[in-house]
Write an enzyme that holds these catalytic residues in place. Structure first.
Site, PDB file in Angstrom:
ATOM      1  N   ARG A 162      11.354  63.310  30.204  1.00 11.54           N
ATOM      2  CA  ARG A 162      13.226  62.879  30.808  1.00 11.54           C
ATOM      3  C   ARG A 162      14.128  64.013  31.497  1.00 11.54           C
ATOM      4  O   ARG A 162      15.551  63.663  31.780  1.00 11.54           O
ATOM      5  CB  ARG A 162      13.818  62.808  29.325  1.00 11.54           C
ATOM      6  N   TYR A 165      15.557  65.481  34.044  1.00 11.22           N
ATOM      7  CA  TYR A 165      17.443  65.183  35.512  1.00 11.22           C
ATOM      8  C   TYR A 165      19.267  65.620  34.968  1.00 11.22           C
ATOM      9  O   TYR A 165      19.570  66.230  35.396  1.00 11.22           O
ATOM     10  CB  TYR A 165      17.939  63.476  35.580  1.00 11.22           C
ATOM     11  N   ASN A 194      28.066  57.130  29.506  1.00 15.20           N
ATOM     12  CA  ASN A 194      28.035  55.601  29.431  1.00 15.20           C
ATOM     13  C   ASN A 194      29.066  54.895  29.584  1.00 15.20           C
ATOM     14  O   ASN A 194      29.622  53.992  28.706  1.00 15.20           O
ATOM     15  CB  ASN A 194      27.656  55.112  28.229  1.00 15.20           C
ATOM     16  N   ARG A 213      19.570  50.169  33.071  1.00 15.05           N
ATOM     17  CA  ARG A 213      19.631  50.721  31.447  1.00 15.05           C
ATOM     18  C   ARG A 213      19.939  49.815  30.698  1.00 15.05           C
ATOM     19  O   ARG A 213      19.757  48.607  31.507  1.00 15.05           O
ATOM     20  CB  ARG A 213      20.687  51.904  31.274  1.00 15.05           C
ATOM     21  N   ASP A 319      19.940  61.933  20.630  1.00 13.02           N
ATOM     22  CA  ASP A 319      20.679  61.095  19.534  1.00 13.02           C
ATOM     23  C   ASP A 319      21.902  60.480  19.876  1.00 13.02           C
ATOM     24  O   ASP A 319      22.322  59.672  19.371  1.00 13.02           O
ATOM     25  CB  ASP A 319      20.332  62.255  18.166  1.00 13.02           C
TER      26      ASP A 319
HETATM   27  C1  UGA Z   1      21.626  57.302  31.177  1.00 14.35           C
HETATM   28  C2  UGA Z   1      21.299  58.400  31.786  1.00 14.35           C
HETATM   29  O1  UGA Z   1      20.222  59.452  32.009  1.00 14.35           O
HETATM   30  C3  UGA Z   1      23.028  59.474  31.331  1.00 14.35           C
HETATM   31  O2  UGA Z   1      22.572  60.447  32.225  1.00 14.35           O
HETATM   32  C4  UGA Z   1      23.719  58.882  31.612  1.00 14.35           C
HETATM   33  O3  UGA Z   1      25.129  59.182  31.506  1.00 14.35           O
HETATM   34  C5  UGA Z   1      23.666  57.424  31.295  1.00 14.35           C
HETATM   35  O4  UGA Z   1      23.296  56.562  31.563  1.00 14.35           O
HETATM   36  C6  UGA Z   1      25.084  56.301  31.542  1.00 14.35           C
HETATM   37  O5  UGA Z   1      24.721  54.724  31.520  1.00 14.35           O
HETATM   38  O6  UGA Z   1      26.350  57.145  31.189  1.00 14.35           O
HETATM   39  P1  UGA Z   1      20.977  56.780  29.178  1.00 14.35           P
HETATM   40  O7  UGA Z   1      22.369  56.192  27.684  1.00 14.35           O
HETATM   41  O8  UGA Z   1      19.578  57.055  27.917  1.00 14.35           O
HETATM   42  O9  UGA Z   1      21.040  57.758  29.880  1.00 14.35           O
HETATM   43  O10 UGA Z   1      20.772  55.253  29.381  1.00 14.35           O
HETATM   44  P2  UGA Z   1      20.418  54.269  28.896  1.00 14.35           P
HETATM   45  O11 UGA Z   1      18.920  53.635  29.899  1.00 14.35           O
HETATM   46  O12 UGA Z   1      21.123  53.124  28.785  1.00 14.35           O
HETATM   47  O13 UGA Z   1      19.866  53.953  27.211  1.00 14.35           O
HETATM   48  C7  UGA Z   1      20.548  54.357  26.286  1.00 14.35           C
HETATM   49  C8  UGA Z   1      19.878  54.235  24.692  1.00 14.35           C
HETATM   50  O14 UGA Z   1      19.270  52.454  25.026  1.00 14.35           O
HETATM   51  C9  UGA Z   1      18.672  55.216  24.940  1.00 14.35           C
HETATM   52  O15 UGA Z   1      18.352  55.062  23.013  1.00 14.35           O
HETATM   53  C10 UGA Z   1      17.486  54.521  25.073  1.00 14.35           C
HETATM   54  O16 UGA Z   1      16.218  54.696  24.621  1.00 14.35           O
HETATM   55  C11 UGA Z   1      17.581  52.667  24.449  1.00 14.35           C
HETATM   56  N1  UGA Z   1      16.968  51.142  25.104  1.00 14.35           N
HETATM   57  C12 UGA Z   1      17.722  51.437  26.735  1.00 14.35           C
HETATM   58  C13 UGA Z   1      16.097  50.075  24.198  1.00 14.35           C
HETATM   59  O17 UGA Z   1      16.565  50.642  23.301  1.00 14.35           O
HETATM   60  N2  UGA Z   1      16.362  49.447  25.033  1.00 14.35           N
HETATM   61  C14 UGA Z   1      16.408  49.271  26.887  1.00 14.35           C
HETATM   62  O18 UGA Z   1      15.855  48.234  26.888  1.00 14.35           O
HETATM   63  C15 UGA Z   1      16.672  49.850  26.964  1.00 14.35           C
END
Ligand code: UGA
Length: 371
Positions: A162, A165, A194, A213, A319
């Site tokens: 992961r 990136y 986000n 996402r 986290d």
């Molecule tokens: C992603 C990108 O990796 C970042 O670079 C970017 O800045 C960010 O999105 C953004 O939208 O700004 P992340 O926040 O981890 O980062 O992306 P998500 O896939 O939206 O995940 C957010 C959280 O939700 C994580 O803890 C993930 O495990 C969780 N999640 C995601 C779920 O619990 N269920 C899902 O179906 C998808």
């Protein structure tokens, strides 16, 4: 100004193009490998679009950079599933191809606004503190706000793919900083926290692709009555930012003529909108039930799934991510306005309307009658 948006066909680029065109004075040129999110702008007199990939169309990219007053580089893979399953592609596009653009800007003396990520901060230092030391009093006093010019960046071991990136973006930022220092590159770096809004990613079932996402995954489950998967129980926390707030800040950076944003990185986020993934899912379900549910279709089942099962064995998570936005406040007079409930409502509204209008366009099923 003549503003070139490389990767302008995505969620952020499409909103930024709208904002810039609404100013009435800029010429906006966008490139991307898909223009679905820009269809409504294609006939605008000050807008030009090229179907083009910065990976292969180096000559066109060079010409566009040369013609620009400002180059905005939004090209990136930004979905965690792709980081874990195809890290080489992420490195090639997010680092190598982006680096080429930065070098072109330095060589041709063009201003570059480079999109980076809040993910370069990685997990917080608090997540590394042994549980026996992380008492509730200790946690309450810990400052884990992420500041552009003072917070250290943390990643994990190499088998946690992961982080390719975050480390690609991190090195890109360091090289751009060095290009500024040694070759005079005029740049600003943007670290989005986000962003959420209309046209965010896409519904996974529409394309049979599970990479989008969180918001798009949960929206798909609500519309189709399927399953909301909370990765590792949904404990991770994020600060969500409405896209209108975000483009207002990005636009001010692009239009800055004072030079105060030059050679600076900016967090763009809303520290007041922190929520855990489970809280966010609950809020989405609540809003959906109150405003859109017909009372008949099943609501999604909510389940917890291990991250390494959901995203692949190289998954790890951040986290918390809380932006310090003092710099954007002080230099640009900017502050985010949209609270969490309003941004979810507004985004959901656009997804539901689009989904329903597409469903209404589909021909009604023809009944088969036995002869
Ligand atoms: C992603 C990108 O990796 C970042 O670079 C970017 O800045 C960010 O999105 C953004 O939208 O700004 P992340 O926040 O981890 O980062 O992306 P998500 O896939 O939206 O995940 C957010 C959280 O939700 C994580 O803890 C993930 O495990 C969780 N999640 C995601 C779920 O619990 N269920 C899902 O179906 C998808």
């Amino acid at each position: 100004m003549r503003i070139v948006l490389l990767g302008g066909g995505g969620f952020i680029g499409s909103h930024l193009a709208e904002w810039l065109l609404a100013r009435g004075t800029h010429d906006v040129i966008a490139t991307d490998i898909n223009h679905d999110k820009l269809r409504h702008l294609l006939d605008h007199g000050r807008f030009t679009y090229f179907d083009s990939d910065i990976h292969t169309d180096v000559q066109l990219t060079r010409q566009l950079v040369e013609s620009a007053d400002v180059v905005v580089n939004l090209v990136a893979v930004a979905t965690p599933k792709t980081y874990t399953l195809n890290p080489l592609h992420v490195f090639e596009l997010d680092f190598l191809d982006n680096l080429r653009v930065a070098q072109m800007c330095a060589e041709m003396n063009r201003r570059l606004v480079q999109f980076s990520t809040c993910e370069i901060y990685g997990p917080t230092w608090l997540s590394l503190v042994p549980p026996e030391l992380a008492t509730p009093e200790f946690i309450a006093r810990a400052d884990i706000t992420q500041s552009e010019d003072s917070t250290a960046m943390i990643t994990g071991p190499i088998n946690e793919t992961r982080w390719i990136y975050a480390t690609s973006k991190h090195l890109l930022e360091r090289v751009i900083h060095a290009l500024g220092m040694q070759q005079g590159l005029d740049y600003s770096i943007i670290r989005p926290f986000n962003f959420v809004g209309p046209r965010f990613d896409f519904l996974p079932s529409d394309k049979d692709d599970t990479s989008p996402r969180m918001f798009a995954q949960f929206m798909d489950a609500l519309l189709r009555g399927t399953r909301i998967s909370l990765v590792d129980g949904g404990a991770a926390q994020r600060c969500y930012t409405y896209i209108d707030d975000a483009v207002e800040c990005i636009g001010r950076i692009l239009e800055d003529r004072t030079g105060s944003t030059s050679r600076e990185a900016f967090n763009i986020g809303n520290p007041g909108n922190e929520a855990s993934v489970v809280e966010f899912a609950d809020m989405m379900i609540d809003i959906y039930k109150a405003q859109y549910w017909d009372g008949v279709q099943p609501l999604p089942e909510v389940v917890s799934v291990p991250g390494k099962e959901f995203f692949g064995p190289g998954y790890a998570d951040c986290d918390r991510r809380i932006p310090d936005i003092t710099k954007a406040r002080e230099l640009l007079g900017w502050a985010p306005e949209w609270d969490l409930r309003s941004l979810i409502s507004s985004t959901m509204d656009s997804f539901v309307s689009e989904y329903r209008s597409r469903a209404a366009e589909r021909p009604a099923p023809v009944a088969l009658v036995a002869e």
